[in-house]
Design an enzyme around this catalytic site. Structure first.
Site, short mmCIF file in Angstrom:
data_model
loop_
_atom_site.label_atom_id
_atom_site.label_comp_id
_atom_site.label_asym_id
_atom_site.label_seq_id
_atom_site.Cartn_x
_atom_site.Cartn_y
_atom_site.Cartn_z
N GLU A 471 0.81 -1.22 0.00
CA GLU A 471 0.00 0.00 0.00
C GLU A 471 0.85 1.27 0.00
O GLU A 471 0.51 2.26 -0.65
CB GLU A 471 -0.95 -0.02 1.20
N HIS A 541 -12.33 -6.19 7.63
CA HIS A 541 -12.98 -5.80 6.39
C HIS A 541 -14.16 -4.86 6.64
O HIS A 541 -14.96 -4.64 5.74
CB HIS A 541 -13.48 -7.03 5.61
#
Length: 741
Positions: A471, A541
């Site tokens: 990321e 999530h």
């Protein structure tokens, strides 16, 4: 080449010297120039140290011991042609590229006329747009990924020269303020200390450069210490060259960085390798650090005299001076004359810098955001276009589409309009092995939520592509690309995994414009899937955390709740001149709530403009994201059962936010509920509630209430998830209690 000129009188050779002798590519005149630059660099350090002790400057960071390798790099590369991401010991490099000593002293005093930052950055944090020296920050190694992105951006423009064109001024577009230049064989230079090679971002950058065979020169200036931590504690085996030797496509050099001849030769070979498009190069330069890390450090506390004396014997300034004498390039009189000229130049520069005016306090908010293009302005307020007939032949209204559909359609139309747009991230491409698409062996993926499906197939693999699972590398590379003028629209697959990129977002992306005093900018768009209500998303999530990012100056944060707003706000994000974090709630991607026809290729919504979803007179509810449909459900129930009129406001944009709409509504209803999906404590809604209490207290007939998630994590089991996240009934009860207060 450097703009510093050599006095021809100093080039007089001692008897017996060969006038035309060349030293690994360095001519005699260049050697004199190199010594002048090295000596100037060292004496600037000494002057700054004196000024700091006299309390005339506020910080000092030394480049001593690194002069030879820096000057060699500056002489081998081209200012304003190649691109440079130096670090704080690269004073010699910057002087060789053309930075004036006066400019460096302006940094030290923090002058308004400091060309690097206007007094916003500490000394030795270089930024000179005309020379392509990109603004530098203090976090160790965060510039390396940007250098890789810069090289990627240059190569992309070479393959897509039309992308460099600026559209007519009638368009609302960041490109009006972002000129693009590119040289076909340009090289990007990035330097770092040996300690920085311990950072994960260094390895991510090396990997990306090797994968792309990018024209990047990595220069590790190894002085054996990261402040007080020696190399054997930082680097397994004590040699970074040994550790990186397995990277493919690289040219490797390991050199005595205190020797200007060897250093120049190493850089000449590295530059040639990159210019010929063979791939990246790695220069490992062994240097010394004769002064402490900075004036805030005392190396005598951890380095014995014997070790420091060993380093002093390899001092590059002394070695170069002796070489000049030994080779007969300059005699003692010539060296004394050169040094006297440098001292006079520095005295003039110091005297002038000490007279320079400081920046005025009123300037502190300048360049937090683009001064040229305001995404809150009416220019971004357009109406939906009728892309389909109002009714079809059978009398039906046009089909509505989901938020996911309209995000994809917006990306597609913007890519057609603007060739500078590139999309990348984890799994965003249809397929990395493009021959599978050409042979129609697969349909393609296009993101885990399929929002980029078909874009690679339509626009090509150099505009839509997968990145390694890293990321920080996604955001760092995008920042470098945007600095060059591209418009990266990158994707972080789940908000829960954005944290490795936090250094790049907080310390680089958001602050580059401000810290460079508008010298550089990087209007990246980061798309992120966020939020819970997934019945099975669990801890990793389902989380929110938008308040962490709204706390960052320089970053726009957007959070739509429906398809039409997603399309309009995404287009504004892409066309604006600031970095944008675009939050897309996963639960809302394909919900029936908020579906809409596609509003056309020019529909935009200004940032900071809330939407009154449901007008009312008795109570104001302020919310955003997936809480909007739940709050609407609760408000409608309250209206049916209690005849209470609720005004429901969807903020849509969190930074900036629409204070005027909030204030007007509170002035009308006199009661406020702030609802949000993130944890109750320290959340985004807490700031809204506090500001209402602070500035609208006289308008209130009841305390400001909040409804939010419990102060824990989102669980996997749906029963637990329902108990943790705010539900319609929680909102209903809070509204009811507030109107009854």
């Amino acid at each position: 080449m450097a703009t510093t000129k050599t006095d021809p009188k100093l080039a007089l050779a001692a008897s017996g010297a060969k006038k035309n002798k060349v030293y690994d590519g360095l001519t005699r005149d260049q050697f004199i120039q190199a010594y002048r630059l090295m000596y100037t660099s060292r004496r600037i350090d000494d002057r700054e140290i004196l000024l700091k002790r006299q309390q005339k400057i506020y910080f000092q960071m030394s480049g001593a011991g690194h002069e030879a390798i820096g000057v060699a790099a500056g002489l081998a590369l081209k200012p304003g042609y190649d691109w440079f991401y130096p670090y704080y010991r690269d004073r010699g490099l910057c002087l060789a590229l053309g930075v004036k000593p006066y400019d460096m002293f302006l940094q030290g005093v923090g002058a308004a006329s400091d060309p690097s930052s206007g007094g916003r950055q500490m000394p030795s944090h270089w930024s000179y747009p005309a020379l392509h020296i990109v603004t530098q920050s203090s976090p160790t190694g965060s510039q390396i990924l940007q250098a890789v992105g810069c090289a990627e951006g240059g190569r992309y423009i070479a393959r897509h020269p039309k992308a460099a064109e600026v559209p007519p001024s009638k368009f609302v577009d960041y490109r009006q303020f972002k000129n693009v230049t590119f040289q076909g064989d340009e090289v990007t230079y990035v330097s770092l200390g040996d300690g920085t090679s311990s950072e994960g971002e260094f390895w991510e950058a090396m990997n990306a450069a090797a994968l792309g065979k990018l024209p990047v020169i990595f220069c590790v200036e190894d002085n054996g210490y990261a402040i007080s931590v020696p190399v054997e504690v930082q680097t397994a085996g004590g040699s970074i060259s040994r550790l990186v030797s397995g990277f493919p496509n690289f040219h490797f050099e390991e050199v005595d960085g205190t020797d200007p001849v060897a250093s120049y030769g190493a850089f000449q070979r590295a530059v040639q390798y990159c210019r010929e498009a063979h791939g990246p190069a790695f220069v490992h330069a062994h240097v010394i650090r004769p002064y402490s890390h900075s004036l805030s450090d005392d190396e005598r506390l951890y380095r014995p005299d014997s070790e420091r004396e060993r380093d002093a014997a390899r001092d590059p300034v002394t070695r170069t001076q002796m070489f000049l004498l030994r080779e007969g390039i300059l005699d003692e009189k010539g060296i004394n004359q050169l040094e006297k000229e440098v001292e006079a130049e520095l005295q003039t520069a110091v005297d002038a810098a000490l007279e320079a005016l400081p920046p005025v306090p009123e300037s502190i908010m300048q360049y937090v955001y683009s001064p040229d293009l305001d995404p809150t302005s009416p220019m971004f307020d357009t109406q939906p276009a009728a892309t389909e007939p109002a009714t079809s032949a059978d009398g039906k209204k046009p089909a509505t589409r989901t938020m996911a559909d309209l995000i994809t359609a917006t990306l597609r139309d913007e890519m057609k309009r603007d060739e500078r747009i590139v999309i990348f991230g984890e799994d965003v491409a249809d397929v990395s092995r493009e021959e599978y698409l050409k042979r129609k062996l697969v349909k393609g993926k296009g993101g885990v939520f399929k929002l980029t499906f078909g874009l690679q197939n339509e626009f090509g693999g150099d505009r839509v592509f997968n990145s390694p699972l890293a990321e920080a590398a996604i955001v760092g590379r995008a920042t470098g690309m945007a600095t060059r003028g591209l418009k990266p629209v990158v994707e972080i697959q789940f908000f829960d995994y954005i944290w490795p990129a936090m250094m790049q977002i907080r310390d680089e992306l958001s602050v580059i414009r401000w810290r460079s005093n508008n010298g550089f900018s990087c209007p990246v768009v980061i798309r992120v899937a966020i939020g819970g209500y997934l019945t099975g998303g669990a801890i990793y999530h389902s989380q929110c955390g938008e308040s962490v990012f709204t706390h960052i100056p320089g970053l726009r944060v957007v959070f739509p709740s429906n398809a039409l707003d997603a399309a309009g706000l995404l287009r504004t994000a892409i066309r604006c001149d600031d970095p944008v974090l675009f939050l897309e709630h996963k639960r809302l991607y394909r919900e029936a709530f908020g579906r809409a026809p596609y509003p056309g290729p020019d529909y935009m919504i200004p940032f900071g403009k809330a939407k009154v979803v449901h007008p009312g007179t008795d109570l104001t509810v302020i919310t955003y994201g997936a809480v909007v449909p739940r709050a609407l459900q609760a408000a409608q129930k309250l209206e049916r059962e209690q005849d209470v009129s609720v005004e429901l406001i969807d903020l849509r944009c969190l930074n900036p936010f629409d204070w005027e709409t909030i204030a007007a509504s509170v002035g009308k209803t006199n009661r406020v509920l702030v609802a949000y999906e993130d944890s109750l404590s320290w959340g985004y809604g807490a700031e809204i509630a506090a500001r209402i209490a602070d500035q609208l207290f006289d308008e209130l007939d009841a305390p400001v209430r909040r409804v939010a998630a419990k102060d824990t994590f989102v669980a996997y089991q749906p029963i637990l998830e329902d108990a943790i996240l705010p539900q319609p009934n929680d909102l209903f009860l809070a509204m009811k209690e507030l109107v009854e207060y």
